[in-house]
Design an enzyme around this catalytic site. Structure first.
Site, PDB file in Angstrom:
ATOM      1  N   HIS A  16     -28.379   2.017 -14.323  1.00 39.33           N
ATOM      2  CA  HIS A  16     -27.800   3.224 -13.715  1.00 39.33           C
ATOM      3  C   HIS A  16     -26.996   4.025 -14.738  1.00 39.33           C
ATOM      4  O   HIS A  16     -26.101   3.490 -15.378  1.00 39.33           O
ATOM      5  CB  HIS A  16     -26.881   2.773 -12.574  1.00 39.33           C
ATOM      6  CG  HIS A  16     -26.351   3.871 -11.715  1.00 39.33           C
ATOM      7  ND1 HIS A  16     -25.038   3.908 -11.297  1.00 39.33           N
ATOM      8  CD2 HIS A  16     -26.952   4.963 -11.173  1.00 39.33           C
ATOM      9  CE1 HIS A  16     -24.857   4.977 -10.537  1.00 39.33           C
ATOM     10  NE2 HIS A  16     -25.998   5.628 -10.439  1.00 39.33           N
ATOM     11  N   HIS A  58     -23.336  13.862 -14.433  1.00 39.79           N
ATOM     12  CA  HIS A  58     -23.349  13.514 -13.015  1.00 39.79           C
ATOM     13  C   HIS A  58     -22.642  14.552 -12.156  1.00 39.79           C
ATOM     14  O   HIS A  58     -23.184  15.040 -11.174  1.00 39.79           O
ATOM     15  CB  HIS A  58     -22.700  12.143 -12.819  1.00 39.79           C
ATOM     16  CG  HIS A  58     -22.658  11.704 -11.390  1.00 39.79           C
ATOM     17  ND1 HIS A  58     -21.650  12.069 -10.516  1.00 39.79           N
ATOM     18  CD2 HIS A  58     -23.525  10.958 -10.652  1.00 39.79           C
ATOM     19  CE1 HIS A  58     -21.899  11.562  -9.317  1.00 39.79           C
ATOM     20  NE2 HIS A  58     -23.029  10.885  -9.371  1.00 39.79           N
TER      21      HIS A  58
HETATM   22  O1  G3P Z   1     -30.451   7.877  -8.569  1.00 41.81           O
HETATM   23  C1  G3P Z   1     -29.688   6.936  -7.897  1.00 41.81           C
HETATM   24  C2  G3P Z   1     -28.217   7.201  -7.967  1.00 41.81           C
HETATM   25  O2  G3P Z   1     -27.859   7.530  -9.275  1.00 41.81           O
HETATM   26  C3  G3P Z   1     -27.780   8.284  -7.021  1.00 41.81           C
HETATM   27  O3  G3P Z   1     -26.416   8.436  -6.954  1.00 41.81           O
HETATM   28  O4  G3P Z   1     -24.323   9.597  -7.447  1.00 41.81           O
HETATM   29  O5  G3P Z   1     -25.005   7.700  -8.870  1.00 41.81           O
HETATM   30  O6  G3P Z   1     -26.215   9.856  -9.011  1.00 41.81           O
HETATM   31  P1  G3P Z   1     -25.459   8.925  -8.127  1.00 41.81           P
HETATM   32 MG    MG Z   2     -27.839   9.347 -10.401  1.00 40.71          MG
END
Ligand code: G3P
Ligand code: MG
Length: 251
Positions: A16, A58
């Site tokens: 992630h 983000h």
């Molecule tokens: O793509 C999955 C996840 O990254 C979505 O949530 O807020 O971490 O971008 P976020």
């Molecule tokens: Mg994401």
């Protein structure tokens, strides 16, 4: 029912934002660290600078992850290049530059790393962002073994991506509860499947999505037991922050 089954051709485990919380998120350093920990697929968030350059970020603004403030879409790429996107994390990463989709494409393709590009548009730029990223990803990843998976919470972005580059694989991100019309949305947006929040997914839902012929990727799963459970349910892939404890070679 889908006309055919969509296969998940990517790895089972995805880091992630590159390396979870161990490096400044969404930077080239983070992706290098994820790769050094054995991950062969990375998720990262992409939006546009004021002048239309795809950047990894983000939040809507740069406040949390840089040494400046304000909406990212108020900054040109040249202005973003003056900021420090690493010192907020730790002094070891001070001086980390904003990552562009160009540098990430070069690194990941050279190192056989697969990508999940999360299209995260600034408000009001949903279609423009989806179109630009899909076209550019198609061009940049032309020589890669697999095209990047494009995902988004924004249906407008996915619709624009579909129109611009129909052959690029897409997944619809679901923030909370699965909407009852999820299958209609997938068909309309030409998606291979859903990227869903681990907090809301049930075994019955996972089964229904797979039975309908779609892929299921789950985020953000940070406990090994939950990873095992989701894989047992037939989920195709897991996005995790815990790159040192949830290792691809142990599942
Ligand atoms: O793509 C999955 C996840 O990254 C979505 O949530 O807020 O971490 O971008 P976020
Ligand atoms: Mg994401």
């Amino acid at each position: 029912m889908a006309n055919f089954t969509h296969n998940w051709n990517y790895p089972q485990l995805i880091a992630h934002r590159g390396a979870g919380k161990l490096a400044p998120e969404n930077t080239l350093s983070a992706i290098r660290l994820g790769a050094a920990n054995g991950f062969s697929m990375m998720e990262f968030d992409v939006k546009l600078s004021q002048d239309g350059v795809p950047i990894l970020l983000h939040d809507d603004d740069v406040d949390r992850t840089s040494n400046h403030q304000g909406p990212a879409s108020d900054y040109t790429y040249a202005q973003l290049a003056e900021l420090d996107f690493g010192a907020w994390h730790s002094s070891a990463y001070a001086g980390e530059p904003i990552a562009s989709l160009y540098s990430i494409a070069h690194y990941t393709i050279a190192n056989q790393i697969h990508s999940n590009i999360e299209i995260k548009p600034s408000a009001g730029r949903e279609a423009e962002t989806g179109q630009r990223i899909a076209l550019l990803a198609q061009q940049l990843w032309q020589a890669a073994a697999l095209p990047p998976l494009l995902s988004s919470f924004s249906e407008s972005s996915l619709a624009a991506a579909k129109q611009a580059a129909p052959d690029m694989p897409r997944a619809l991100l679901i923030e909370a509860e699965l909407p009852s019309n999820w299958q209609d949305k997938l068909e309309e947006l030409g998606c291979i499947g859903l990227n869903v929040n681990t907090r809301y997914l049930t075994q019955a839902q996972a089964r229904a999505i797979k039975l309908a012929g779609y892929t299921v990727c789950v985020w953000t799963v940070n406990e090994a037991e939950r990873v095992r459970e989701l894989l047992d349910w037939g989920c195709d892939a897991i996005i995790t922050d815990r790159i040192t404890t949830i290792r691809p070679d142990s599942f």
